[in-house]
Design a protein around this motif. Structure first.
Motif, PDB file in Angstrom:
ATOM      1  N   PRO A  97      -0.138  -1.841   5.305  1.00 22.74           N
ATOM      2  CA  PRO A  97      -0.766  -3.165   5.158  1.00 22.74           C
ATOM      3  C   PRO A  97      -2.179  -3.316   5.693  1.00 22.74           C
ATOM      4  O   PRO A  97      -2.989  -4.041   5.114  1.00 22.74           O
ATOM      5  CB  PRO A  97       0.202  -4.106   5.895  1.00 22.74           C
ATOM      6  CG  PRO A  97       1.064  -3.233   6.739  1.00 22.74           C
ATOM      7  CD  PRO A  97       1.146  -1.930   6.034  1.00 22.74           C
ATOM      8  N   SER A  98      -2.533  -2.656   6.800  1.00 23.14           N
ATOM      9  CA  SER A  98      -3.865  -2.887   7.362  1.00 23.14           C
ATOM     10  C   SER A  98      -4.981  -2.353   6.472  1.00 23.14           C
ATOM     11  O   SER A  98      -6.139  -2.732   6.615  1.00 23.14           O
ATOM     12  CB  SER A  98      -3.977  -2.286   8.769  1.00 23.14           C
ATOM     13  OG  SER A  98      -4.121  -0.883   8.713  1.00 23.14           O
ATOM     14  N   ALA A  99      -4.642  -1.463   5.546  1.00 21.44           N
ATOM     15  CA  ALA A  99      -5.660  -0.931   4.628  1.00 21.44           C
ATOM     16  C   ALA A  99      -6.284  -2.038   3.795  1.00 21.44           C
ATOM     17  O   ALA A  99      -7.451  -1.960   3.405  1.00 21.44           O
ATOM     18  CB  ALA A  99      -5.048   0.126   3.714  1.00 21.44           C
ATOM     19  N   PHE A 100      -5.510  -3.086   3.532  1.00 25.81           N
ATOM     20  CA  PHE A 100      -6.016  -4.187   2.711  1.00 25.81           C
ATOM     21  C   PHE A 100      -7.028  -5.055   3.457  1.00 25.81           C
ATOM     22  O   PHE A 100      -7.702  -5.883   2.854  1.00 25.81           O
ATOM     23  CB  PHE A 100      -4.849  -5.027   2.191  1.00 25.81           C
ATOM     24  CG  PHE A 100      -3.910  -4.257   1.302  1.00 25.81           C
ATOM     25  CD1 PHE A 100      -4.182  -4.103  -0.046  1.00 25.81           C
ATOM     26  CD2 PHE A 100      -2.764  -3.660   1.819  1.00 25.81           C
ATOM     27  CE1 PHE A 100      -3.327  -3.384  -0.874  1.00 25.81           C
ATOM     28  CE2 PHE A 100      -1.906  -2.929   1.005  1.00 25.81           C
ATOM     29  CZ  PHE A 100      -2.193  -2.785  -0.341  1.00 25.81           C
ATOM     30  N   ASP A 101      -7.136  -4.855   4.779  1.00 28.19           N
ATOM     31  CA  ASP A 101      -8.147  -5.556   5.570  1.00 28.19           C
ATOM     32  C   ASP A 101      -9.428  -4.742   5.699  1.00 28.19           C
ATOM     33  O   ASP A 101     -10.401  -5.201   6.282  1.00 28.19           O
ATOM     34  CB  ASP A 101      -7.605  -5.852   6.979  1.00 28.19           C
ATOM     35  CG  ASP A 101      -6.419  -6.806   6.953  1.00 28.19           C
ATOM     36  OD1 ASP A 101      -6.417  -7.710   6.090  1.00 28.19           O
ATOM     37  OD2 ASP A 101      -5.501  -6.637   7.777  1.00 28.19           O
ATOM     38  N   ASN A 102      -9.395  -3.530   5.184  1.00 24.33           N
ATOM     39  CA  ASN A 102     -10.563  -2.655   5.252  1.00 24.33           C
ATOM     40  C   ASN A 102     -11.597  -3.135   4.240  1.00 24.33           C
ATOM     41  O   ASN A 102     -11.372  -3.057   3.028  1.00 24.33           O
ATOM     42  CB  ASN A 102     -10.142  -1.219   4.937  1.00 24.33           C
ATOM     43  CG  ASN A 102     -11.272  -0.223   5.093  1.00 24.33           C
ATOM     44  OD1 ASN A 102     -12.450  -0.549   4.944  1.00 24.33           O
ATOM     45  ND2 ASN A 102     -10.919   1.018   5.369  1.00 24.33           N
ATOM     46  N   LYS A 106     -11.233  -2.856  -0.240  1.00 26.39           N
ATOM     47  CA  LYS A 106     -10.546  -3.987  -0.877  1.00 26.39           C
ATOM     48  C   LYS A 106     -10.558  -3.910  -2.392  1.00 26.39           C
ATOM     49  O   LYS A 106      -9.535  -4.144  -3.056  1.00 26.39           O
ATOM     50  CB  LYS A 106     -11.158  -5.302  -0.388  1.00 26.39           C
ATOM     51  CG  LYS A 106     -10.704  -5.689   1.014  1.00 26.39           C
ATOM     52  CD  LYS A 106     -11.214  -7.051   1.426  1.00 26.39           C
ATOM     53  CE  LYS A 106     -10.677  -7.433   2.799  1.00 26.39           C
ATOM     54  NZ  LYS A 106     -11.147  -8.768   3.240  1.00 26.39           N
ATOM     55  N   GLU A 107     -11.687  -3.617  -2.984  1.00 21.90           N
ATOM     56  CA  GLU A 107     -11.780  -3.571  -4.438  1.00 21.90           C
ATOM     57  C   GLU A 107     -10.925  -2.447  -5.011  1.00 21.90           C
ATOM     58  O   GLU A 107     -10.242  -2.615  -6.019  1.00 21.90           O
ATOM     59  CB  GLU A 107     -13.239  -3.387  -4.876  1.00 21.90           C
ATOM     60  CG  GLU A 107     -14.097  -4.621  -4.702  1.00 21.90           C
ATOM     61  CD  GLU A 107     -13.598  -5.808  -5.520  1.00 21.90           C
ATOM     62  OE1 GLU A 107     -13.292  -5.610  -6.709  1.00 21.90           O
ATOM     63  OE2 GLU A 107     -13.499  -6.916  -4.965  1.00 21.90           O
ATOM     64  N   LEU A 109      -8.295  -1.139  -3.831  1.00 27.82           N
ATOM     65  CA  LEU A 109      -6.855  -1.275  -3.581  1.00 27.82           C
ATOM     66  C   LEU A 109      -6.236  -2.463  -4.310  1.00 27.82           C
ATOM     67  O   LEU A 109      -5.088  -2.809  -4.048  1.00 27.82           O
ATOM     68  CB  LEU A 109      -6.606  -1.415  -2.081  1.00 27.82           C
ATOM     69  CG  LEU A 109      -6.781  -0.141  -1.250  1.00 27.82           C
ATOM     70  CD1 LEU A 109      -6.605  -0.446   0.230  1.00 27.82           C
ATOM     71  CD2 LEU A 109      -5.797   0.946  -1.688  1.00 27.82           C
ATOM     72  N   LYS A 110      -6.972  -3.067  -5.215  1.00 26.98           N
ATOM     73  CA  LYS A 110      -6.447  -4.246  -5.918  1.00 26.98           C
ATOM     74  C   LYS A 110      -5.166  -3.950  -6.689  1.00 26.98           C
ATOM     75  O   LYS A 110      -4.312  -4.813  -6.851  1.00 26.98           O
ATOM     76  CB  LYS A 110      -7.513  -4.804  -6.854  1.00 26.98           C
ATOM     77  CG  LYS A 110      -8.556  -5.657  -6.134  1.00 26.98           C
ATOM     78  CD  LYS A 110      -9.484  -6.349  -7.103  1.00 26.98           C
ATOM     79  CE  LYS A 110     -10.407  -7.323  -6.366  1.00 26.98           C
ATOM     80  NZ  LYS A 110     -11.354  -7.990  -7.279  1.00 26.98           N
ATOM     81  N   GLU A 113       0.071  -1.471  -3.763  1.00 24.70           N
ATOM     82  CA  GLU A 113       1.034  -2.366  -3.115  1.00 24.70           C
ATOM     83  C   GLU A 113       1.253  -1.976  -1.657  1.00 24.70           C
ATOM     84  O   GLU A 113       1.113  -0.811  -1.270  1.00 24.70           O
ATOM     85  CB  GLU A 113       2.363  -2.342  -3.873  1.00 24.70           C
ATOM     86  CG  GLU A 113       2.212  -2.861  -5.294  1.00 24.70           C
ATOM     87  CD  GLU A 113       3.517  -3.382  -5.865  1.00 24.70           C
ATOM     88  OE1 GLU A 113       4.384  -3.808  -5.075  1.00 24.70           O
ATOM     89  OE2 GLU A 113       3.648  -3.369  -7.094  1.00 24.70           O
ATOM     90  N   ASP A 114       1.604  -2.959  -0.866  1.00 24.52           N
ATOM     91  CA  ASP A 114       1.879  -2.790   0.557  1.00 24.52           C
ATOM     92  C   ASP A 114       3.248  -2.118   0.710  1.00 24.52           C
ATOM     93  O   ASP A 114       4.261  -2.645   0.255  1.00 24.52           O
ATOM     94  CB  ASP A 114       1.865  -4.182   1.205  1.00 24.52           C
ATOM     95  CG  ASP A 114       2.199  -4.165   2.689  1.00 24.52           C
ATOM     96  OD1 ASP A 114       2.593  -3.112   3.214  1.00 24.52           O
ATOM     97  OD2 ASP A 114       2.068  -5.233   3.316  1.00 24.52           O
TER      98      ASP A 114
END
Length: 335
Positions: A97-102, A106-107, A109-110, A113-114
């Motif tokens: 999940p924390s990868a989506f805060d990187n 962000k673009e 990883l659209k 999925e977590d």
């Protein structure tokens, strides 16, 4: 005359029956002989289901033994190696999940999925990966039953060059790894050129972090916080006392901080609840205000999520961020 007519009628009836029997026999022969209808045999049979060609595999040696992995994986799930895999063009379908805060990922990883932290085996199963790459091996056995799984412990690679080469090999994308390194070297050279005349070539640069519990740390070149960008790409100097340290992270007392201070100091703050209390205390302390960097306005307060990251894509992006902040501060200090 009646007998003659009867004979004629019987003969005609026999002839008609003969023709009918021949016709039926001909029909049966037509069904059994495709040539009679000009229909190819393949078209008269039920076609077999088309099978996907088997993926080509190769042996990859790990601490857990050799693992057969796809030469060109198509769907990759990982825990903490999202940026490393994306840097070499891998299709990352699941990540922690924390990868989506990187902000650097962000673009890219659209579509991913977590998969949770620790990694959720059931979620991974739903994503149907053909390769799984993990930093931590708590669920290794279960994950290995879903797809070929590689355990790559933290610290396996010690710099961006080793990292990109390692994951380029895993993803079967050595050409993309080479291109990434070429782009990195180009950006690093451009950054060094921009800093000429902006910072003294003998100046020292330190990376520090304050936690929400008041702990203070200093970092080396390969523990995130911008180390690879500052020391590897831009080739700026560490504080002498930290340059010889064997550990990448060293906890400091506030009293010891002046020994580890640098001409330029970059501080990130781990404060998930955004209270700001410990940072306020630090800024108000006599030790902090007495540092040369504080007096010379060469302390930088940096966002945790942006500078904590150490994947190749983040490192590439951090080069520009450091160069820009140093150039801007130099202009500000001239006024």
């Amino acid at each position: 005359m009646l007998k003659k007519n009867s004979y004629v009628m019987i003969s005609a009836l026999i002839l008609m029956l003969s023709v009918l029997v021949s016709a039926c026999g001909g029909t049966n022969n037509t069904k059994g002989n495709n040539a009679a209808t000009n229909t190819p045999a393949a078209e008269t049979e039920t076609p077999a289901a088309t099978e996907e060609p088997a993926a080509q595999l190769r042996s990859y040696e790990t601490a857990k033994g050799a693992v057969e992995i796809p030469t060109k994986p198509l769907r990759v799930v990982t825990d903490y190696y999202g940026g490393e895999l994306l840097a070499v063009g891998a299709n990352v379908v699941g990540v922690e999940p924390s990868a989506f805060d990187n902000p650097f990922l962000k673009e890219q990883l659209k579509g991913a999925e977590d998969v949770g932290a620790p990694i959720n085996v059931e979620k991974v199963l739903e994503l149907k990966p053909d390769l799984i790459v993990v930093m931590y091996d708590e669920s290794y056995e279960a994950l290995s039953k879903i797809a070929p799984t590689l355990h790559i412990p933290y610290g396996t690679a010690t710099n961006i060059y080793e990292t990109v080469k390692l994951f380029g090999d895993i993803a079967g994308a050595q050409d993309k790894a080479e291109q990434f390194i070429a782009d990195f070297n180009k950006k690093a050279a451009e950054g060094r050129e921009k800093l000429k005349g902006v910072v003294d070539e003998n100046a020292t640069f330190g990376l520090y972090e304050l936690t929400d519990k008041g702990e203070l740390w200093i970092f080396g070149d390969n523990a995130g916080r911008g180390g690879q960008a500052i020391y590897n790409a831009l080739k700026l100097k560490m504080p002498a006392i930290n340059e010889n340290a064997k550990e990448q992270t060293v906890q400091l007392s506030l009293e010891a901080l002046p020994e580890y201070a640098a001409d330029y100091m970059f501080l990130t703050t781990y404060d998930p609840e955004k209270k700001g209390e410990e940072l306020k205390k630090l800024k108000e302390s006599g030790v902090w205000r007495g540092l040369n960097a504080s007096k010379n306005n060469t302390i930088f307060y940096n966002d945790f999520d942006t500078y904590y990251r150490y994947d190749p894509i983040a490192i590439m992006g951090q080069i520009d961020l450091f160069v820009d902040m140093l150039v801007e501060r130099a202009e500000e200090n001239k006024k």
